[in-house]
Motif scaffolding. Structure first.
Motif, PDB file in Angstrom:
ATOM      1  N   ASN A 170      -6.677  14.013 -11.415  1.00 22.17           N
ATOM      2  CA  ASN A 170      -6.827  12.660 -10.860  1.00 22.17           C
ATOM      3  C   ASN A 170      -8.282  12.439 -10.471  1.00 22.17           C
ATOM      4  OD1 ASN A 170      -6.766  10.347  -9.120  1.00 22.17           O
ATOM      5  ND2 ASN A 170      -4.571  10.665  -8.882  1.00 22.17           N
TER       6      ASN A 170
ATOM      7  N   TYR B 276      -4.278  12.215  -1.564  1.00 22.47           N
ATOM      8  CA  TYR B 276      -3.479  11.948  -0.365  1.00 22.47           C
ATOM      9  C   TYR B 276      -2.817  10.587  -0.492  1.00 22.47           C
ATOM     10  CZ  TYR B 276      -6.196  15.872   1.246  1.00 22.47           C
ATOM     11  OH  TYR B 276      -6.756  17.114   1.362  1.00 22.47           O
ATOM     12  N   SER B 277      -1.509  10.573  -0.241  1.00 23.51           N
ATOM     13  CA  SER B 277      -0.760   9.320  -0.336  1.00 23.51           C
ATOM     14  C   SER B 277      -0.548   8.733   1.052  1.00 23.51           C
ATOM     15  CB  SER B 277       0.580   9.546  -1.040  1.00 23.51           C
ATOM     16  OG  SER B 277       1.349  10.489  -0.329  1.00 23.51           O
ATOM     17  N   SER B 278      -0.146   7.483   1.098  1.00 24.01           N
ATOM     18  CA  SER B 278       0.071   6.799   2.379  1.00 24.01           C
ATOM     19  C   SER B 278       1.303   7.364   3.078  1.00 24.01           C
ATOM     20  CB  SER B 278       0.241   5.297   2.163  1.00 24.01           C
ATOM     21  OG  SER B 278       1.471   5.039   1.530  1.00 24.01           O
TER      22      SER B 278
ATOM     23  N   ALA C 252      -6.715   7.834   3.785  1.00 24.68           N
ATOM     24  CA  ALA C 252      -5.386   7.449   3.286  1.00 24.68           C
ATOM     25  C   ALA C 252      -4.847   6.292   4.126  1.00 24.68           C
ATOM     26  CB  ALA C 252      -4.434   8.627   3.342  1.00 24.68           C
TER      27      ALA C 252
ATOM     28  N   GLU D  74       0.929  12.706   3.075  1.00 23.83           N
ATOM     29  CA  GLU D  74       1.262  13.790   2.153  1.00 23.83           C
ATOM     30  C   GLU D  74       0.105  14.057   1.207  1.00 23.83           C
ATOM     31  OE1 GLU D  74       4.956  13.448   0.067  1.00 23.83           O
ATOM     32  OE2 GLU D  74       5.967  12.587   1.789  1.00 23.83           O
ATOM     33  N   SER D  75      -0.099  15.321   0.902  1.00 27.29           N
ATOM     34  CA  SER D  75      -1.110  15.687  -0.089  1.00 27.29           C
ATOM     35  C   SER D  75      -0.397  16.197  -1.337  1.00 27.29           C
ATOM     36  CB  SER D  75      -2.052  16.753   0.467  1.00 27.29           C
ATOM     37  OG  SER D  75      -1.339  17.917   0.812  1.00 27.29           O
ATOM     38  N   HIS D  76      -0.975  15.880  -2.482  1.00 25.00           N
ATOM     39  CA  HIS D  76      -0.413  16.294  -3.772  1.00 25.00           C
ATOM     40  C   HIS D  76      -1.520  16.950  -4.578  1.00 25.00           C
ATOM     41  CE1 HIS D  76       3.046  13.676  -2.965  1.00 25.00           C
ATOM     42  NE2 HIS D  76       2.167  12.770  -2.593  1.00 25.00           N
TER      43      HIS D  76
ATOM     44  N   ASP E 163       2.209   2.996  -2.323  1.00 21.64           N
ATOM     45  CA  ASP E 163       1.909   3.960  -3.387  1.00 21.64           C
ATOM     46  C   ASP E 163       0.419   4.217  -3.556  1.00 21.64           C
ATOM     47  OD1 ASP E 163       4.591   4.321  -4.042  1.00 21.64           O
ATOM     48  OD2 ASP E 163       4.590   2.601  -5.410  1.00 21.64           O
ATOM     49  N   SER E 164      -0.380   3.817  -2.580  1.00 17.94           N
ATOM     50  CA  SER E 164      -1.829   4.001  -2.712  1.00 17.94           C
ATOM     51  C   SER E 164      -2.212   5.461  -2.510  1.00 17.94           C
ATOM     52  CB  SER E 164      -2.565   3.106  -1.716  1.00 17.94           C
ATOM     53  OG  SER E 164      -2.290   3.504  -0.400  1.00 17.94           O
ATOM     54  N   LEU E 165      -3.301   5.843  -3.159  1.00 18.77           N
ATOM     55  CA  LEU E 165      -3.824   7.204  -3.063  1.00 18.77           C
ATOM     56  C   LEU E 165      -5.231   7.166  -2.497  1.00 18.77           C
ATOM     57  CD1 LEU E 165      -2.707   8.634  -6.530  1.00 18.77           C
ATOM     58  CD2 LEU E 165      -1.619   9.004  -4.311  1.00 18.77           C
TER      59      LEU E 165
ATOM     60  N   ASN F  48       0.801  -1.221   0.000  1.00 18.78           N
ATOM     61  CA  ASN F  48       0.000   0.000   0.000  1.00 18.78           C
ATOM     62  C   ASN F  48       0.838   1.277   0.000  1.00 18.78           C
ATOM     63  OD1 ASN F  48      -2.903  -0.863   0.244  1.00 18.78           O
ATOM     64  ND2 ASN F  48      -1.966  -2.058   1.878  1.00 18.78           N
TER      65      ASN F  48
END
Length: 139
Positions: free
Chosen positions: A87, A97-99, A41, A80-82, A32-34, A30
């Motif tokens: 998307n 949001y990533s793990s 997350a 972290e938020s991107h 690389d999960s978003l 997990n």
């Protein structure tokens, strides 16, 4: 302590390291999960263990020590938020949001758990060989 209880102690250690390997594998899967929100997350998980002391009962019997799993804790590190408005998982502000899984830490955990598991296997093999040699003395 009876030689047979060595197998119980080493077995509990092997079960603990197996649980540690499973949670590490889950974290790595997990990494690389978003998610569309910070609350959903994926957060890294770690098993919690407790050492169990050998206990002697009134009848003279004793239960071996070892390791007991208390549960699994979830990391409280921030996710972290991107900004990715294109998307499909982006929130209304365009963030995904990533793990909070750190793959390097998980790799170190996996190597450590694997070596600890291997050490417990060696303890069991040594105890088995000692018992075998003891039986061979009686021949």
């Amino acid at each position: 302590m009876s030689l047979l209880k060595i197998f119980d102690v080493a077995g509990s250690g092997m079960a603990a390291q197996s649980a540690r390997l499973n949670t590490t594998a889950s974290n790595m899967a997990n990494a690389d999960s978003l998610a569309s929100s910070e609350a959903t997350a994926y957060r890294a998980k770690q098993p919690l263990f407790s050492a169990v002391q050998q206990q002697v009962t009134a009848g003279g019997d004793s239960s071996p020590g070892g390791v007991r799993m208390l549960g699994i804790s979830e990391s409280q590190a921030p996710v972290e938020s991107h900004y990715e408005p294109a998307n499909p998982m982006a929130d209304t502000n365009g963030y995904v949001y990533s793990s909070n899984v750190n793959p390097v830490d998980e790799l170190v955990n996996m190597i450590s758990a694997s070596r600890s598991y291997q050490n417990n296997v060696e303890v069991m093999n040594s105890a088995k060989q000692l018992m075998q040699k003891t039986l061979d003395l009686g021949k």
